[in-house]
Scaffold this active site. Structure first.
Site, PDB file in Angstrom:
ATOM      1  N   CYS A   1       0.833  -1.203   0.000  1.00  0.00           N
ATOM      2  CA  CYS A   1       0.000   0.000   0.000  1.00  0.00           C
ATOM      3  C   CYS A   1       0.871   1.258   0.000  1.00  0.00           C
ATOM      4  CB  CYS A   1      -0.928   0.002   1.210  1.00  0.00           C
ATOM      5  SG  CYS A   1      -1.974   1.476   1.286  1.00  0.00           S
TER       6      CYS A   1
ATOM      7  N   LYS B   1       1.188  -9.562   0.045  1.00  0.00           N
ATOM      8  CA  LYS B   1       0.898  -8.802  -1.178  1.00  0.00           C
ATOM      9  C   LYS B   1       1.849  -7.615  -1.222  1.00  0.00           C
ATOM     10  CE  LYS B   1      -2.884  -6.658  -3.806  1.00  0.00           C
ATOM     11  NZ  LYS B   1      -2.356  -5.305  -4.059  1.00  0.00           N
TER      12      LYS B   1
ATOM     13  N   ASP C   1      -4.146  -4.260 -13.676  1.00  0.00           N
ATOM     14  CA  ASP C   1      -4.718  -4.054 -15.014  1.00  0.00           C
ATOM     15  C   ASP C   1      -5.325  -5.304 -15.636  1.00  0.00           C
ATOM     16  OD1 ASP C   1      -3.927  -1.428 -14.830  1.00  0.00           O
ATOM     17  OD2 ASP C   1      -2.149  -1.653 -16.090  1.00  0.00           O
TER      18      ASP C   1
END
Length: 336
Positions: free
Chosen positions: A112, A152, A218
């Site tokens: 993040c 992540k 994407d």
């Protein structure tokens, strides 16, 4: 290494046969309990993540306020609790809590780019402190020894750092690693570079570890995800923004819904948000969903403007019923 449910998922959908598993990305104030239940009903992915939750906050007096973000239903399994922190002790406690709440796994957010989170040394800031990152992973494992731990992250801070950063994480024997194929500096302003997901797979194979590699960034839809997985060797694919306004994304019905159905599900979503989270979260959170549900058709702009003025689910339902009845849009104060 404890792979838990990840092993079963990967065996059920082996990427080598062109069937990667799919995950709905954790997004703050988007993938909450209400939205996940709607997705579960209309097009469930292989794995769910919660919104990311502060492990530090869960160890503070404000814990109860955050517990709403860890609400889930049995239909969402397997579901992973995602936490962020730079404090191993706080991660240990959060992991213990996740285990006690019955989660299927724990994911640590190390990607993040939010500056408030980075100031805590958490999120993407951990890319610059691999020793602390590894300590946080170890703490999660100690706190929940029976749950698989995953991470992540991004490909680097200001530039790709795959050969230094990724091996540090993989050395800790995590069950899965999601690669958001951009650097922290790039945010989401440039196209995701999936060649780095391929590189992560190569590093994993070279290290001879069994960590599953998940690509993120994407991905337009399931077809696009399968294509990217095939090209890179990724075991799984995580989809984020593609889910907005399309609860059917992970189902065979994706792209084939008619407008009335879409608007009725939007109303259903709004009612569920109000029922589950209305006492805890601002109704304005739903309005980012309105923008996604109401787009691409004649009259969408006018309908969207009125929906943005609503204050509750009842008002949303009135406006939508009127629109579906005769295609007109009245200000909420004048809606019959």
């Amino acid at each position: 290494m404890n792979q838990g449910f990840w092993k079963k998922i990967s065996e059920k959908k082996p990427a080598c046969r062109g069937e990667p598993f799919f995950i709905m990305a954790p997004m703050a104030d988007v993938t909450d309990a209400a939205f996940r239940r709607i997705i579960t009903k209309y097009g469930k992915p292989d794995v769910f993540f919660t919104e990311f939750v502060s492990a530090d906050g869960l160890c503070s007096e404000g814990k109860e306020h955050l517990m709403i973000d860890l609400m889930y239903s049995e239909g969402e399994r397997p579901i992973v609790a995602q936490f962020f922190t730079s404090n191993p002790e706080k991660m240990f406690e959060a992991a213990k809590l996740a285990a006690s709440l019955g989660f299927d796994g724990i994911d640590i957010n190390m990607g993040c780019p939010d500056k408030t989170i980075e100031k805590q040394g958490a999120g993407a800031a951990l890319i610059k402190d691999s020793r602390r990152a590894r300590d946080v992973i170890r703490a999660a494992k100690l706190g929940a020894p029976n749950l698989p731990v995953s991470v992540k992250t991004r490909i680097g801070w200001s530039k790709p750092e795959m050969e230094t950063w990724i091996p540090e994480i993989l050395t800790e024997g995590i069950a899965a690693l999601t690669i958001h194929a951009r650097t922290r500096k790039e945010m989401s302003f440039v196209p995701a570079r999936w060649e780095f997901v391929k590189q992560a797979v190569e590093i994993r194979d070279r290290m001879k570890v069994s960590t599953l590699i998940i690509g993120n960034g994407d991905v337009l839809d399931i077809t696009d995800g399968k294509k990217k997985a095939k090209e890179t060797g990724a075991d799984g694919v995580m989809i984020g923004r593609g889910i907005f306004g399309n609860p059917w994304l992970f189902s065979s019905k994706s792209g084939r819904t008619v407008l009335p159905e879409k608007l009725k599900v939007m109303v259903e979503h709004t009612k569920l948000f109000e029922k589950l989270l209305g006492k805890h979260k601002n109704f304005a959170i739903m309005k980012k969903h309105f923008k996604a549900y109401v787009a691409g058709f004649d009259g969408a702009k006018e309908l969207r403007i009125e929906l943005m003025n609503t204050k509750n689910a009842k008002e949303v339902e009135k406006i939508v019923k009127q629109y579906l009845k005769d295609g007109t849009v009245f200000p909420i104060s004048k809606t019959p």
